[in-house]
Design an enzyme around this catalytic site. Sequence first.
Site, PDB file in Angstrom:
ATOM      1  N   ASN A 134       0.838  -1.196   0.000  1.00 53.77           N
ATOM      2  CA  ASN A 134       0.000   0.000   0.000  1.00 53.77           C
ATOM      3  C   ASN A 134       0.871   1.242   0.000  1.00 53.77           C
ATOM      4  OD1 ASN A 134      -0.417   1.943   2.491  1.00 53.77           O
ATOM      5  ND2 ASN A 134       0.165  -0.075   3.338  1.00 53.77           N
ATOM      6  N   PHE A 151      -1.603   8.038   4.693  1.00 53.39           N
ATOM      7  CA  PHE A 151      -2.382   8.606   5.803  1.00 53.39           C
ATOM      8  C   PHE A 151      -3.676   9.262   5.310  1.00 53.39           C
ATOM      9  CE2 PHE A 151       1.390   9.438   8.962  1.00 53.39           C
ATOM     10  CZ  PHE A 151       1.528   8.072   9.147  1.00 53.39           C
ATOM     11  N   SER A 189       5.635   5.104   8.745  1.00 49.53           N
ATOM     12  CA  SER A 189       5.043   4.816   7.443  1.00 49.53           C
ATOM     13  C   SER A 189       6.005   5.247   6.344  1.00 49.53           C
ATOM     14  CB  SER A 189       3.719   5.569   7.283  1.00 49.53           C
ATOM     15  OG  SER A 189       3.272   5.494   5.935  1.00 49.53           O
ATOM     16  N   ASN A 201       5.058   5.997   3.390  1.00 46.91           N
ATOM     17  CA  ASN A 201       4.250   6.629   2.342  1.00 46.91           C
ATOM     18  C   ASN A 201       4.028   8.123   2.523  1.00 46.91           C
ATOM     19  OD1 ASN A 201       3.875   4.099   1.042  1.00 46.91           O
ATOM     20  ND2 ASN A 201       2.335   3.579   2.583  1.00 46.91           N
ATOM     21  N   THR A 202       4.624   8.706   3.571  1.00 47.11           N
ATOM     22  CA  THR A 202       4.644  10.157   3.748  1.00 47.11           C
ATOM     23  C   THR A 202       6.094  10.596   3.641  1.00 47.11           C
ATOM     24  OG1 THR A 202       2.686  10.182   5.174  1.00 47.11           O
ATOM     25  CG2 THR A 202       4.178  12.069   5.326  1.00 47.11           C
ATOM     26  N   LYS A 242       5.729   3.539  17.209  1.00 51.39           N
ATOM     27  CA  LYS A 242       5.709   2.521  16.159  1.00 51.39           C
ATOM     28  C   LYS A 242       6.881   2.744  15.218  1.00 51.39           C
ATOM     29  CE  LYS A 242       2.643  -0.012  13.072  1.00 51.39           C
ATOM     30  NZ  LYS A 242       1.248  -0.245  12.688  1.00 51.39           N
ATOM     31  N   ASN A 280       6.055  -1.463  11.425  1.00 54.26           N
ATOM     32  CA  ASN A 280       5.241  -1.010  10.306  1.00 54.26           C
ATOM     33  C   ASN A 280       5.574  -1.844   9.066  1.00 54.26           C
ATOM     34  OD1 ASN A 280       3.582   0.743   8.658  1.00 54.26           O
ATOM     35  ND2 ASN A 280       3.969   2.364  10.147  1.00 54.26           N
ATOM     36  N   GLY A 315       3.061 -10.000   9.554  1.00 49.35           N
ATOM     37  CA  GLY A 315       2.997 -11.377   9.095  1.00 49.35           C
ATOM     38  C   GLY A 315       2.257 -12.339   9.998  1.00 49.35           C
TER      39      GLY A 315
END
Length: 358
Positions: free
Chosen positions: A110, A114, A173, A175-176, A211, A240, A291
Amino acid sequence: MSVLDRLGQKLLFAFDPETAHGLSIAALRCGVPVGGSTTRDARLNVTVCGLDFPNPLGMAAGYDKNAEVPDALLGLGFGFAEVGTITPLPQAGNPKPRIFRLTADDAVINRLGFNNEGHAAAEKRLAARKDRSGIVGVNIGANKDSSDRIGDYERGVARFAQYASYLTVNISSPNTPGLRNMQAREQLGELLSRVMAARAAATAQPPVFLKIAPDLVEAELEDIAAEVTEKRIDGVIVSNTTISRPGLRSGDAARETGGLSGKPLFERSTIVLAKMRRLLGPDRAIIGVGGVDSGETALDKIRAGADLVQLYTGMIYAGPSLPGRILSGMIRFAEKERLKSICELRDSRLDFWASKQL
């Protein structure tokens, strides 16, 4: 998988992943009976950071981004649910498509970024359930275009401390852009200092978890552990999604950018978990995620040093009755090994996992 799970999966897999996710949220919100009966057993009770968990299995952040269905998730058998990631302002996230099933690998990539409705919408929902039972954590993040990302986390603490069983500071994350840089020691030290000051000033003081990413080297783990200890952070969530692509078989989808979750993440995330347990010592709380798709993988997280375990992607492939099946497997294991508590298992394979190379 049960017949119901297989039928549900076939239906959802007929849609693109993001639409399927929305449909699953809608089903839970409407009270559609999507899971089996909940499983309770005193041997699964776990007390962490002053919170009494009915079992150690939780739903990870990323599924219920807007705090729409935490109680429905608890109804599936989860011992706790974590909502978010929630940012101060609503944001659309990255362009679609941004979720990719890797069915040959039981994995997902993905690059959502956010996407969420912001603090105000989530606060309204969490305030409405404030007097209900059940452990619900709130995962907080920063807006992509924020001029003060640490300030975004402070605002998240101030806003949600009164509603959250615990708070999670998500700086991991992929993705940022630039977010993972906050794991570097100098930035991390300032972030954690300001987060803990914000908690001290809040109307309630829930535990705070950090995290972290699985894509860290030993020296970075050492720095994080030192800052977590110094700033008295209550616990760490490991981990993550990963930007690595370990031996994937799913063709073109495996080459998409973003964070990889699911079965291929299990080994690395568990190694990082064990190394972090060694660095933090026996008393700091750790939640293991990455997982988990069976009773055995959940137990392995605990053996590697986790107090609690979370999943998300595993349920995409195994269905909503997965939590119940995992808990039943844990109970059978406790029965077989004559354990009085599942907690007796913690750290029993710590050396095995911590000795592996990253």
